[in-house]
Structures are given as C-alpha cells and as structure tokens.
Design a protein around this motif. Structure first.
Motif, PDB file in Angstrom:
ATOM      1  N   GLY A 352       6.176 -20.127   2.604  1.00  0.00           N
ATOM      2  CA  GLY A 352       7.179 -19.494   1.749  1.00  0.00           C
ATOM      3  C   GLY A 352       8.590 -20.062   1.828  1.00  0.00           C
ATOM      4  N   VAL A 353       8.783 -21.200   2.515  1.00  0.00           N
ATOM      5  CA  VAL A 353      10.155 -21.744   2.598  1.00  0.00           C
ATOM      6  C   VAL A 353      10.658 -22.130   1.200  1.00  0.00           C
ATOM      7  CG1 VAL A 353      11.588 -23.599   3.542  1.00  0.00           C
ATOM      8  CG2 VAL A 353       9.903 -22.467   4.996  1.00  0.00           C
ATOM      9  N   SER A 354       9.809 -22.805   0.410  1.00  0.00           N
ATOM     10  CA  SER A 354      10.271 -23.194  -0.940  1.00  0.00           C
ATOM     11  C   SER A 354      10.479 -21.962  -1.806  1.00  0.00           C
ATOM     12  CB  SER A 354       9.261 -24.099  -1.647  1.00  0.00           C
ATOM     13  OG  SER A 354       8.768 -25.030  -0.769  1.00  0.00           O
ATOM     14  N   ALA A 355       9.596 -20.975  -1.660  1.00  0.00           N
ATOM     15  CA  ALA A 355       9.758 -19.742  -2.451  1.00  0.00           C
ATOM     16  C   ALA A 355      11.081 -19.068  -2.080  1.00  0.00           C
ATOM     17  CB  ALA A 355       8.588 -18.800  -2.183  1.00  0.00           C
ATOM     18  N   ALA A 356      11.440 -19.104  -0.824  1.00  0.00           N
ATOM     19  CA  ALA A 356      12.709 -18.495  -0.390  1.00  0.00           C
ATOM     20  C   ALA A 356      13.872 -19.224  -1.045  1.00  0.00           C
ATOM     21  CB  ALA A 356      12.818 -18.557   1.132  1.00  0.00           C
ATOM     22  N   GLU A 357      13.804 -20.551  -1.067  1.00  0.00           N
ATOM     23  CA  GLU A 357      14.919 -21.314  -1.647  1.00  0.00           C
ATOM     24  C   GLU A 357      14.990 -21.123  -3.155  1.00  0.00           C
ATOM     25  OE1 GLU A 357      16.507 -24.551   1.187  1.00  0.00           O
ATOM     26  OE2 GLU A 357      14.686 -25.347   0.286  1.00  0.00           O
ATOM     27  N   ARG A 358      13.836 -20.860  -3.761  1.00  0.00           N
ATOM     28  CA  ARG A 358      13.833 -20.644  -5.213  1.00  0.00           C
ATOM     29  C   ARG A 358      14.304 -19.238  -5.582  1.00  0.00           C
ATOM     30  NH1 ARG A 358       8.840 -23.276  -5.152  1.00  0.00           N
ATOM     31  NH2 ARG A 358       7.798 -21.272  -5.309  1.00  0.00           N
ATOM     32  N   SER A 359      14.449 -18.362  -4.583  1.00  0.00           N
ATOM     33  CA  SER A 359      14.789 -16.975  -4.912  1.00  0.00           C
ATOM     34  C   SER A 359      16.188 -16.884  -5.517  1.00  0.00           C
ATOM     35  CB  SER A 359      14.659 -16.069  -3.680  1.00  0.00           C
ATOM     36  OG  SER A 359      15.639 -16.394  -2.719  1.00  0.00           O
ATOM     37  N   ASP A 360      17.041 -17.861  -5.206  1.00  0.00           N
ATOM     38  CA  ASP A 360      18.384 -17.865  -5.791  1.00  0.00           C
ATOM     39  C   ASP A 360      18.990 -19.252  -5.567  1.00  0.00           C
ATOM     40  OD1 ASP A 360      20.589 -15.592  -6.669  1.00  0.00           O
ATOM     41  OD2 ASP A 360      21.497 -17.371  -5.772  1.00  0.00           O
ATOM     42  N   ASP A 361      19.798 -19.706  -6.543  1.00  0.00           N
ATOM     43  CA  ASP A 361      20.435 -21.028  -6.413  1.00  0.00           C
ATOM     44  C   ASP A 361      21.326 -21.104  -5.190  1.00  0.00           C
ATOM     45  OD1 ASP A 361      19.269 -21.857  -8.660  1.00  0.00           O
ATOM     46  OD2 ASP A 361      21.041 -21.656  -9.966  1.00  0.00           O
ATOM     47  N   GLU A 362      21.804 -19.966  -4.749  1.00  0.00           N
ATOM     48  CA  GLU A 362      22.770 -19.972  -3.646  1.00  0.00           C
ATOM     49  C   GLU A 362      22.120 -19.797  -2.278  1.00  0.00           C
ATOM     50  OE1 GLU A 362      25.456 -21.143  -4.160  1.00  0.00           O
ATOM     51  OE2 GLU A 362      25.693 -20.893  -6.320  1.00  0.00           O
ATOM     52  N   THR A 388      20.355 -19.161   4.712  1.00  0.00           N
ATOM     53  CA  THR A 388      21.762 -18.943   4.375  1.00  0.00           C
ATOM     54  C   THR A 388      21.913 -18.621   2.897  1.00  0.00           C
ATOM     55  OG1 THR A 388      22.188 -21.266   3.839  1.00  0.00           O
ATOM     56  CG2 THR A 388      22.499 -20.595   6.135  1.00  0.00           C
ATOM     57  N   ALA A 389      22.921 -17.808   2.578  1.00  0.00           N
ATOM     58  CA  ALA A 389      23.201 -17.490   1.174  1.00  0.00           C
ATOM     59  C   ALA A 389      24.705 -17.326   0.973  1.00  0.00           C
ATOM     60  CB  ALA A 389      22.479 -16.206   0.775  1.00  0.00           C
ATOM     61  N   LEU A 390      25.161 -17.713  -0.205  1.00  0.00           N
ATOM     62  CA  LEU A 390      26.567 -17.526  -0.599  1.00  0.00           C
ATOM     63  C   LEU A 390      26.617 -16.485  -1.712  1.00  0.00           C
ATOM     64  CD1 LEU A 390      27.884 -21.187  -1.077  1.00  0.00           C
ATOM     65  CD2 LEU A 390      28.510 -19.639   0.776  1.00  0.00           C
ATOM     66  N   ARG A 398      24.517 -11.053   2.141  1.00  0.00           N
ATOM     67  CA  ARG A 398      23.492 -10.479   3.015  1.00  0.00           C
ATOM     68  C   ARG A 398      22.246 -10.120   2.207  1.00  0.00           C
ATOM     69  NH1 ARG A 398      25.914  -5.737   4.595  1.00  0.00           N
ATOM     70  NH2 ARG A 398      27.398  -6.861   5.863  1.00  0.00           N
ATOM     71  N   ASP A 399      22.453  -9.486   1.037  1.00  0.00           N
ATOM     72  CA  ASP A 399      21.308  -9.111   0.197  1.00  0.00           C
ATOM     73  C   ASP A 399      20.487 -10.339  -0.183  1.00  0.00           C
ATOM     74  OD1 ASP A 399      22.009  -6.501   0.301  1.00  0.00           O
ATOM     75  OD2 ASP A 399      22.937  -6.432  -1.700  1.00  0.00           O
ATOM     76  N   LEU A 400      21.198 -11.396  -0.637  1.00  0.00           N
ATOM     77  CA  LEU A 400      20.481 -12.611  -1.043  1.00  0.00           C
ATOM     78  C   LEU A 400      19.728 -13.222   0.127  1.00  0.00           C
ATOM     79  CD1 LEU A 400      22.940 -14.651  -3.317  1.00  0.00           C
ATOM     80  CD2 LEU A 400      20.926 -13.338  -3.989  1.00  0.00           C
ATOM     81  N   ALA A 401      20.395 -13.257   1.304  1.00  0.00           N
ATOM     82  CA  ALA A 401      19.775 -13.902   2.471  1.00  0.00           C
ATOM     83  C   ALA A 401      18.520 -13.147   2.898  1.00  0.00           C
ATOM     84  CB  ALA A 401      20.774 -13.990   3.624  1.00  0.00           C
ATOM     85  N   TYR A 402      18.576 -11.801   2.920  1.00  0.00           N
ATOM     86  CA  TYR A 402      17.394 -11.042   3.359  1.00  0.00           C
ATOM     87  C   TYR A 402      16.272 -11.081   2.319  1.00  0.00           C
ATOM     88  CZ  TYR A 402      19.653  -9.365   7.590  1.00  0.00           C
ATOM     89  OH  TYR A 402      20.255  -9.312   8.822  1.00  0.00           O
ATOM     90  N   THR A 403      16.635 -11.100   1.033  1.00  0.00           N
ATOM     91  CA  THR A 403      15.590 -11.219   0.007  1.00  0.00           C
ATOM     92  C   THR A 403      14.832 -12.532   0.201  1.00  0.00           C
ATOM     93  OG1 THR A 403      16.928  -9.923  -1.495  1.00  0.00           O
ATOM     94  CG2 THR A 403      15.181 -11.239  -2.505  1.00  0.00           C
ATOM     95  N   ASP A 406      12.638 -12.532   3.357  1.00  0.00           N
ATOM     96  CA  ASP A 406      11.395 -11.764   3.227  1.00  0.00           C
ATOM     97  C   ASP A 406      10.287 -12.539   2.505  1.00  0.00           C
ATOM     98  OD1 ASP A 406      12.227  -9.546   4.663  1.00  0.00           O
ATOM     99  OD2 ASP A 406      13.166  -8.592   2.907  1.00  0.00           O
ATOM    100  N   ARG A 407      10.642 -13.629   1.861  1.00  0.00           N
ATOM    101  CA  ARG A 407       9.607 -14.447   1.202  1.00  0.00           C
ATOM    102  C   ARG A 407       8.931 -15.415   2.167  1.00  0.00           C
ATOM    103  NH1 ARG A 407      11.175 -15.708  -4.975  1.00  0.00           N
ATOM    104  NH2 ARG A 407      11.642 -13.558  -5.498  1.00  0.00           N
ATOM    105  N   ILE A 408       9.494 -15.531   3.359  1.00  0.00           N
ATOM    106  CA  ILE A 408       8.933 -16.468   4.341  1.00  0.00           C
ATOM    107  C   ILE A 408       8.045 -15.666   5.286  1.00  0.00           C
ATOM    108  CG2 ILE A 408       9.525 -18.052   6.231  1.00  0.00           C
ATOM    109  CD1 ILE A 408      12.227 -18.482   4.797  1.00  0.00           C
ATOM    110  N   SER A 409       6.914 -16.277   5.686  1.00  0.00           N
ATOM    111  CA  SER A 409       6.058 -15.532   6.610  1.00  0.00           C
ATOM    112  C   SER A 409       5.409 -16.442   7.645  1.00  0.00           C
ATOM    113  CB  SER A 409       4.972 -14.784   5.822  1.00  0.00           C
ATOM    114  OG  SER A 409       4.194 -15.727   5.117  1.00  0.00           O
TER     115      SER A 409
END
Ligand code: AMP
Ligand code: GLY
Length: 443
Positions: A352-362, A388-390, A398-403, A406-409
C-alpha cells in the motif's frame, strides 16, 4: 553535477528526494541507500563505515558534493577524509562532530562560552559517580553516557537507587559500549522541549524553520524513548520571539564558540533545548539532520536546497539567498514495527505504499527500515516508513498523513495517533509563548 548522500535511513531518503529535484543535479548516488532512494537516484552498496571505499567512490564518480547523513561517520572523521581528497562536504569534520560524539566536550564548550545549559558533573569512575548521587538532594537527576548511544544513553533517575542502576548499566555493564567510559550527571530541567536548527559554513549562519519530533513510543509521551515517532512543523509553542531569543543566546554563540576554538563547522547544528522558566537551556547538540525532523524540513523547504549545501561545503554561505519555506504545515507519522524500540520484528510484507502516496498530491512516504526481496517490499527495522503530508494547518496535515498511513499495511504495523497534537496541552513556558506564532515567509 553528481551528489553523494551517505546513509540508509528515512533522513537520507528525504535528502535524496529534495536534492534530486534540483535543476543543478544530474544524479544522486546514495551509499548504501534504501528501496526508497533507488527510485530517485542510484544506490551503491558501500557502508557508511567504509571510509576508504566512500572516498574512492566520490573520486571515481567525480562527485561535486557529499552530504553525510548519520552521526557516526561524522564523528569518525569521514568529512575530513573526503575533504582531504578534494570533495566538498556538507557535514562537520571529527573536531566539530565531537559536539555530538562527546557530551562532556559539548558541556565544556557550553560552559566556557556561557551558553545556557543544565549544570552537570562529569565522571570516569563509577564509584565517584555513585557517591555523588548518594549526596544529591534534588531529584530527579539525569545520568548520560558521554559517547554516541543511538539516542538511548540518557537515564532520568527518580532516586539514588535508579541513579546507581543507571551508572552500573552505563559504566559497569557497558550497555552502550565505549560510549560509557565517561558519564555526565546533569540537573533535571523542567519545561517544554524544543529543537532548533542552523546551517553554518563556520562563519555565516542560516537559521532553519523549527521542527519538533515526538521521542517517546506511546501516545501522550509515555514509554521508552525512540529515535522519533513523528514530526511536525511549524511548532506553535516556539513563537517568533522565543525563536529569536534562542538564535541570539544559543545558535549564534555556538557557532562563534566553535570558531573561537579553531573549529570550522560546515554542516547543520541541531540543538535540543529545554524551555525552562529561566529561559532556553541546551540539553544536547547533534551535528546532522534529525530523523524524522529532516523529512519535515525537506517537505517545507521550497527553494532549491543544493546551492545552500554547496555553499556550506565551500565556505561561501554569505553569498547565498536564504531558503524560501512553504508556509503550509507538515506532519510526518512514523510507521513502526511491533517490538520497537526494544526488539522490532522484521521480514513482514509491506503493502500500500503507492496507494498511500496516491491518496493526495501532498503526501510523500519516506522509507527507512525496508528492504526488497524480489517483487516484495519487506520490513527491515524498527522505524519502517515516515508518511508526510502538507496542508494549510497542522490539523489538515495530520488528517492527510493518517489517511495515507491507513492505506499501508503489514503485520505488526503501529504508529502514535497524536503526532502534532501535543500543542493543545502545552503549558505556557513563561517566555512569551502566547505571542504570535513563528510566521513563515509566504512562498
Ligand atoms: P539527549 O539525548 O541529551 O537530548 O536526551 C534525551 C532526552 O532526555 C531529551 O530529549 C529529554 O527528554 C531528556 N533529557 C536530557 N537531559 C535532560 C535534563 N537535563 N533534564 C530533563 N530532561 C532531560
Ligand atoms: N529525532 C531525533 C534525532 O534524530 O536525534
């Protein structure tokens, strides 16, 4: 130009990520790097401890800048050896790195130059240290191994019994090896912790944005200390006024002190402070980027970092424009493996690392304790990743980073759910903490 980054952790992944974005850079070589750095540059399987091989690599590749990530090679003189071979280096030589490599050396320098720090005594015999503790009237007392102990050599002791046990662990059992040949016993400082960072070429000094990590493994700052479970920036409790005070009382005098002692410090100075009722006091110096502090700094550093690194290495920092910072906030959540910090499990498949990065551009995920095995990415250390998230403010980041987190497992993954949240319960430090938060130049 080609740049060599030495190290294999999340800090080095973040440095490679930032350096590779520079239009001045053709290639980043990372020795030895990790599965994250290989996507941005070229990993070369040379250990940070093999100085001769690193010098050869830098010369063979005609590297025009070497950036040394971890403290151990800095303390062991890798910076001096590369410089002697004609390679410009971001990172101090062994003399400057003693600020981190010997707490006694750092304390002497602080005291000689009247830089505020906690009073302490140094001992090279355990018997004398224990007698001193028997006579102590104020508790807790802080017992510290003098040398490098991977962040684990500090014991906060509630009474003489705990003090004796700490002295024995460090000096008799040699839990931290040679780092325990000497110890420091320091007065406990009450207050709020803060970290500050300055880049210097030995003459000019560039103050960086404040970033703060969470050291303890458990939510609400409980449990054993770790290398850092997460990071946030800016740091609301470090107001502009307070940061200015720290710059004047700590950062600038520290670089002057080094210069006065004939040490040309070319790299980053990272001061760990306690903000006490009587002002900021230095608890420790580090001579490298913090991990995960670096990950947040690299995300918020908006302009090209390479001119600053090169100018620092060449002693020309005065010619350089200061960095432009992203005015947005950054939160970095460390994803750790079950058992960290004592004995983390390894070898679990990460998804899920790529899915996490795709969750938001930031969102950017920096890898640390990972390794590749065929098509799989496996856990290979205690701190595995830093997500990390901006965003416009800390809550949003914080919301972006935790979302994304949660995609990584993987089996045994855990994190602290309160990264960047401690601000809400911070007491006033008595130093103007209520004035305006440190503003950042709009970028
Ligand atoms: P150091 O590696 O010296 O920064 O110490 C690790 C941690 O121990 C710090 O981040 C503080 O939380 C704590 N610490 C170190 N020295 C003191 C002190 N004199 N008083 C209170 N806490 C301390
Ligand atoms: N995060 C603390 C350190 O790098 O020392």
């Amino acid at each position: 130009m080609k740049v060599l980054v030495v190290g294999r952790g999340g800090r080095e992944h973040a440095l490679v990520w930032k350096i590779a974005r520079s239009p001045l850079v053709d290639e980043v070589i990372c020795a030895p790097g990790n599965p994250g750095t290989v996507e941005l540059g070229r990993n070369v399987d040379v250990s940070p401890d093999d100085h001769a091989a690193l010098v050869r690599l830098a010369l063979d590749e005609r590297v025009e800048l070497a950036v040394i990530g971890p403290e151990r090679p800095l303390c062991e003189g890798l910076g001096d050896k590369l410089r002697a071979a004609g390679v410009p280096v971001f990172g101090p030589g062994a003399a400057g790195a003693r600020l981190e490599g010997s707490k006694g050396f750092a304390k002497d320098l602080l005291e000689r130059h009247r830089i505020p720090t906690a009073p302490s005594r140094s001992f090279d015999r355990s018997g004398l240290a224990k007698s001193f503790l028997e006579g102590a009237t104020a508790w807790p007392q802080v017992v510290k191994a003098d040398g490098l102990a991977d962040g684990k050599g500090v014991y906060i002791c509630a009474d003489a019994k705990e003090g004796r046990a700490a002295v024995d662990a460090i000096m008799e059992e040699r839990r931290h090896g040679r780092a325990g040949e000497r110890i420091l016993i320091e007065e406990f400082q009450e207050g709020v912790e803060a970290s500050v960072f300055a880049i210097s070429d030995g003459k000019t000094i560039l103050i960086l944005e404040p970033v703060q990590d969470h050291k303890q493994v458990g939510e609400g700052d409980v449990g054993p200390n770790t290398g850092g479970m997460g990071v946030y920036s800016p740091v609301p409790h470090l107001t502009r006024r307070l940061h200015k005070q720290i710059e004047q009382r700590v950062l600038v005098p520290s670089i002057h002190a080094l210069r006065h002692e004939g040490i040309e410090f070319r790299g980053i100075l990272f001061c760990g402070l306690m903000l006490t009722d009587s002002g900021p006091r230095v608890l420790e110096y580090n001579v490298r980027f913090g991990d995960p502090e670096c990950q947040a700094l690299m995300r918020r550093w908006k302009s090209d970092i390479v001119p600053v690194l090169v100018a620092t290495a060449n002693g020309k920092l005065e010619d350089i424009e200061p960095p432009v910072w992203d005015s947005r906030a950054c939160v970095g959540v460390v994803a750790a493996s079950d058992g960290y910090p004592e004995s983390p499990r390894k070898g679990d498949v990460i998804e899920g690392v790529s899915a996490a990065e795709r969750s938001d551009d930031e969102v950017v995920v920096f890898q640390a304790g990972t390794r590749e095995a065929g098509p799989d990415l496996l856990t290979d250390g205690g701190r595995v990743l830093c997500v990390t998230a901006l965003a416009d403010d800390l809550d949003g980041a914080r919301d972006l980073a935790y979302t994304a987190y949660d995609r990584i497992s993987w089996d045994g993954k855990f994190c602290r759910r309160d990264i960047g949240k401690r601000e809400e319960s911070r007491p006033d430090t008595g130093n103007g903490a209520q004035d305006d938060a440190l503003a950042t130049p709009a970028g």
